[in-house]
Scaffold this motif. Structure first.
Motif, PDB file in Angstrom:
ATOM      1  N   THR A  17      -4.355 -12.300  -7.329  1.00  0.00           N
ATOM      2  CA  THR A  17      -2.722 -12.127  -7.168  1.00  0.00           C
ATOM      3  C   THR A  17      -2.565 -10.542  -6.744  1.00  0.00           C
ATOM      4  OG1 THR A  17      -2.394 -13.241  -9.049  1.00  0.00           O
ATOM      5  CG2 THR A  17      -0.672 -11.988  -8.567  1.00  0.00           C
ATOM      6  N   ALA A  18      -1.437 -10.664  -5.546  1.00  0.00           N
ATOM      7  CA  ALA A  18      -0.950  -9.496  -5.059  1.00  0.00           C
ATOM      8  C   ALA A  18       0.401  -9.437  -5.447  1.00  0.00           C
ATOM      9  CB  ALA A  18      -1.267  -9.215  -3.526  1.00  0.00           C
ATOM     10  N   VAL A  19       1.055  -8.077  -5.806  1.00  0.00           N
ATOM     11  CA  VAL A  19       2.537  -7.936  -6.180  1.00  0.00           C
ATOM     12  C   VAL A  19       3.039  -7.038  -5.149  1.00  0.00           C
ATOM     13  CG1 VAL A  19       4.096  -7.638  -7.720  1.00  0.00           C
ATOM     14  CG2 VAL A  19       2.222  -8.807  -8.463  1.00  0.00           C
ATOM     15  N   ILE A  20       4.161  -7.138  -4.480  1.00  0.00           N
ATOM     16  CA  ILE A  20       4.612  -6.019  -3.598  1.00  0.00           C
ATOM     17  C   ILE A  20       6.142  -5.920  -3.856  1.00  0.00           C
ATOM     18  CG2 ILE A  20       2.897  -6.228  -1.790  1.00  0.00           C
ATOM     19  CD1 ILE A  20       4.552  -8.219  -0.217  1.00  0.00           C
ATOM     20  N   SER A  21       7.134  -5.105  -3.270  1.00  0.00           N
ATOM     21  CA  SER A  21       8.203  -4.631  -3.702  1.00  0.00           C
ATOM     22  C   SER A  21       8.236  -4.027  -5.187  1.00  0.00           C
ATOM     23  CB  SER A  21       9.102  -5.900  -3.518  1.00  0.00           C
ATOM     24  OG  SER A  21       9.314  -6.198  -2.091  1.00  0.00           O
ATOM     25  N   VAL A  22       7.403  -3.009  -5.337  1.00  0.00           N
ATOM     26  CA  VAL A  22       7.150  -2.402  -6.298  1.00  0.00           C
ATOM     27  C   VAL A  22       7.900  -0.909  -6.463  1.00  0.00           C
ATOM     28  CG1 VAL A  22       5.675  -1.650  -8.325  1.00  0.00           C
ATOM     29  CG2 VAL A  22       5.274  -3.755  -7.036  1.00  0.00           C
ATOM     30  N   TYR A  42      -4.128  -6.807  -6.914  1.00  0.00           N
ATOM     31  CA  TYR A  42      -3.543  -5.807  -5.795  1.00  0.00           C
ATOM     32  C   TYR A  42      -2.251  -5.700  -6.099  1.00  0.00           C
ATOM     33  CZ  TYR A  42      -2.571  -3.620  -1.435  1.00  0.00           C
ATOM     34  OH  TYR A  42      -2.202  -2.567  -0.525  1.00  0.00           O
ATOM     35  N   ILE A  43      -1.724  -4.309  -6.337  1.00  0.00           N
ATOM     36  CA  ILE A  43      -0.287  -4.190  -6.397  1.00  0.00           C
ATOM     37  C   ILE A  43      -0.107  -2.785  -5.342  1.00  0.00           C
ATOM     38  CG2 ILE A  43       1.299  -2.796  -7.665  1.00  0.00           C
ATOM     39  CD1 ILE A  43      -0.261  -3.911 -10.148  1.00  0.00           C
ATOM     40  N   ASP A  44       1.116  -3.091  -4.577  1.00  0.00           N
ATOM     41  CA  ASP A  44       1.239  -1.991  -3.401  1.00  0.00           C
ATOM     42  C   ASP A  44       2.640  -1.432  -3.696  1.00  0.00           C
ATOM     43  OD1 ASP A  44       1.766  -0.553  -0.892  1.00  0.00           O
ATOM     44  OD2 ASP A  44      -0.105  -1.599  -0.364  1.00  0.00           O
ATOM     45  N   ILE A  45       3.057   0.004  -3.547  1.00  0.00           N
ATOM     46  CA  ILE A  45       4.353   0.464  -3.635  1.00  0.00           C
ATOM     47  C   ILE A  45       4.918   0.722  -2.625  1.00  0.00           C
ATOM     48  CG2 ILE A  45       3.768   1.373  -5.800  1.00  0.00           C
ATOM     49  CD1 ILE A  45       3.785   4.056  -4.573  1.00  0.00           C
ATOM     50  N   TYR A 101       8.754  -2.514   5.464  1.00  0.00           N
ATOM     51  CA  TYR A 101       8.601  -3.865   5.647  1.00  0.00           C
ATOM     52  C   TYR A 101       7.609  -4.535   6.367  1.00  0.00           C
ATOM     53  CZ  TYR A 101      10.281  -8.741   6.096  1.00  0.00           C
ATOM     54  OH  TYR A 101      10.326 -10.108   6.111  1.00  0.00           O
ATOM     55  N   SER A 102       7.413  -4.012   7.569  1.00  0.00           N
ATOM     56  CA  SER A 102       6.556  -4.349   8.739  1.00  0.00           C
ATOM     57  C   SER A 102       5.332  -4.551   7.935  1.00  0.00           C
ATOM     58  CB  SER A 102       6.350  -3.485   9.953  1.00  0.00           C
ATOM     59  OG  SER A 102       5.826  -2.068   9.402  1.00  0.00           O
ATOM     60  N   PHE A 103       4.656  -3.670   6.929  1.00  0.00           N
ATOM     61  CA  PHE A 103       3.183  -3.799   6.267  1.00  0.00           C
ATOM     62  C   PHE A 103       3.693  -4.775   5.266  1.00  0.00           C
ATOM     63  CE2 PHE A 103       0.519  -2.296   2.983  1.00  0.00           C
ATOM     64  CZ  PHE A 103      -0.728  -2.727   3.771  1.00  0.00           C
ATOM     65  N   LYS A 127      -2.719   1.367   7.623  1.00  0.00           N
ATOM     66  CA  LYS A 127      -2.410   1.143   8.992  1.00  0.00           C
ATOM     67  C   LYS A 127      -2.562  -0.310   9.250  1.00  0.00           C
ATOM     68  CE  LYS A 127      -4.615   5.514  10.349  1.00  0.00           C
ATOM     69  NZ  LYS A 127      -5.849   6.133  10.980  1.00  0.00           N
ATOM     70  N   ASN A 128      -3.501  -0.958   8.446  1.00  0.00           N
ATOM     71  CA  ASN A 128      -3.769  -2.387   8.476  1.00  0.00           C
ATOM     72  C   ASN A 128      -3.739  -3.016   6.911  1.00  0.00           C
ATOM     73  OD1 ASN A 128      -6.433  -2.197   7.762  1.00  0.00           O
ATOM     74  ND2 ASN A 128      -6.197  -1.478  10.151  1.00  0.00           N
ATOM     75  N   THR A 129      -4.182  -4.539   7.098  1.00  0.00           N
ATOM     76  CA  THR A 129      -4.422  -5.145   5.678  1.00  0.00           C
ATOM     77  C   THR A 129      -5.908  -5.371   5.441  1.00  0.00           C
ATOM     78  OG1 THR A 129      -4.185  -7.356   6.660  1.00  0.00           O
ATOM     79  CG2 THR A 129      -2.258  -6.440   5.729  1.00  0.00           C
ATOM     80  N   ASP A 130      -6.694  -4.458   6.009  1.00  0.00           N
ATOM     81  CA  ASP A 130      -8.084  -4.640   5.990  1.00  0.00           C
ATOM     82  C   ASP A 130      -8.540  -4.477   4.428  1.00  0.00           C
ATOM     83  OD1 ASP A 130      -8.522  -5.334   8.672  1.00  0.00           O
ATOM     84  OD2 ASP A 130      -9.437  -3.495   9.157  1.00  0.00           O
ATOM     85  N   PHE A 131      -8.091  -3.520   3.793  1.00  0.00           N
ATOM     86  CA  PHE A 131      -8.302  -3.126   2.172  1.00  0.00           C
ATOM     87  C   PHE A 131      -7.616  -4.187   1.495  1.00  0.00           C
ATOM     88  CE2 PHE A 131      -7.400  -0.948  -1.571  1.00  0.00           C
ATOM     89  CZ  PHE A 131      -8.804  -0.813  -1.809  1.00  0.00           C
ATOM     90  N   VAL A 132      -6.588  -4.519   1.720  1.00  0.00           N
ATOM     91  CA  VAL A 132      -5.916  -5.648   0.916  1.00  0.00           C
ATOM     92  C   VAL A 132      -6.884  -6.898   0.902  1.00  0.00           C
ATOM     93  CG1 VAL A 132      -3.877  -7.112   0.549  1.00  0.00           C
ATOM     94  CG2 VAL A 132      -3.625  -4.696   1.834  1.00  0.00           C
ATOM     95  N   GLN A 133      -7.137  -7.467   2.106  1.00  0.00           N
ATOM     96  CA  GLN A 133      -8.009  -8.655   2.257  1.00  0.00           C
ATOM     97  C   GLN A 133      -9.202  -8.352   1.331  1.00  0.00           C
ATOM     98  OE1 GLN A 133      -7.827 -10.799   6.042  1.00  0.00           O
ATOM     99  NE2 GLN A 133      -6.745  -9.102   6.814  1.00  0.00           N
TER     100      GLN A 133
END
Length: 348
Positions: free
Chosen positions: A122-127, A96-99, A103-105, A81-87
């Protein structure tokens, strides 16, 4: 304290369980299947004879830092729902990696680039397939052209594949919406699954009609690869289903059908083949055209294999600090050898 553990959020789901099993081979005893359902996590532990560990973790609520003290990396396979956990991860030195395909997220994660650099994470997205494989193929096409003024990505999904309910629900939800993209440096409102284009895939599938769809890649590539106009279009291997969804959307009748019912139908009725195809066509300023295409099976497996390769690159410290989309760190030529058992590359 040594950080050497890898936590897969949603690790007992369709994609997450494959990631856990693959990473367990490289990092036995260090991979944790995490989520809210302890019973499902324990099932995966039993399947691995105890090599994969279980962790009860609800990332939508307050995170207990002690649970992540020895964690080097987190891979998220659920929507947030938000980026609290990412932060939380970035600020505590956890890569951090996210599948996620939303796009809004992904935009919200992009905004954490400076924060990630500050904390040396490092965070990698678009996986995944889209965004992910599509981004890498776009980068490959760009390397073949002097400059790219327009790029169109065509995606065909086989209804015979066993897509997870969350992925089906996301796809149907996006089909209900309209979205904005840039055309001629102006924002244009696009009605998802209404505007169309035709594409020839191969001798088996021939020409397919595909419809504009709000995949994140068309937004991402505009700034990561500086391509002025990017469009992504979607169809299914069943022309009847593709046309039916288009008619439901164009007439507005789709809003009369509960999305839960549509999700159930798409997840239980398997027609067609367990395949997917992606064709990327790029046009240069000098009217030069380049295209490439891949065909594969089991989209979930492809996503998992790609996530595992990126995971190992992060684990080995081979990437810079910050937030990056996959095409900013990797190339199709690098990823293809690790997925070629599942993907046939037809446009090389």
């Amino acid at each position: 304290m040594k950080r050497d553990k890898i936590v897969v959020i949603g690790g007992y789901g369709q994609v997450g369980s494959i990631i856990c099993k693959h990473l367990d081979r490289a990092f036995p005893g260090k991979v944790y299947a995490a989520g809210r359902n302890a019973e499902k996590a324990q099932q995966l532990v039993k399947q691995s004879n105890g090599s994969i560990q279980a962790m009860v973790l609800d990332i939508d609520n307050t995170i207990v830092s002690a649970q992540l003290e020895q964690v080097q990396q987190v891979i998220v396979c659920v929507e947030q729902k938000n980026t609290d956990f990412v932060q939380h991860c970035l600020q505590h030195g956890i890569d951090y990696i996210d599948i996620s395909a939303s796009y809004s997220f992904l935009q919200q994660i992009e905004a954490l680039h400076d924060q990630a650099k500050h904390y040396k994470t490092t965070a990698v997205i678009s996986v995944g397939l889209a965004p992910g494989i599509t981004n890498l193929l776009a980068k490959y096409i760009q390397s073949k052209l002097e400059s790219v003024r327009e790029l169109t990505i065509y995606i065909m999904l086989g209804l015979g594949d066993r897509h997870g309910k969350a992925a089906i629900n996301w796809t149907l939800h996006e089909a209900l919406q309209s979205f904005e993209r840039y055309e001629d440096n102006q924002k244009v409102r696009v009605n998802s699954f209404v505007d169309k284009g035709q594409v020839y895939f191969d001798e088996n599938y021939g020409v397919k009609t595909a419809y504009d769809f709000n995949f994140a890649d068309q937004h991402v590539l505009r700034h990561t690869l500086s391509i002025p106009l990017v469009k992504t279009r979607l169809c299914f291997d069943s022309t009847l289903v593709t046309k039916g969804l288009h008619i439901l959307k164009k007439t507005g009748l789709i809003h009369c059908v509960p999305i839960q019912l549509l999700t159930y139908l798409f997840s239980t009725i398997h027609v067609g083949k367990p395949t997917f195809m992606v064709k990327v066509i790029g046009k240069g300023n000098n009217n030069q055209v380049e295209e490439t295409m891949v065909q594969g099976t089991e989209e979930a497996m492809i996503t998992a294999i790609m996530a595992c390769h990126i995971s190992q690159s992060l684990y080995d410290g081979k990437v810079p600090f910050g937030v990056y989309h996959s095409e900013q760190l990797f190339s199709w030529e690098e990823i293809y050898p690790i997925v070629k058992s599942r993907i046939e590359w037809k446009g090389n």
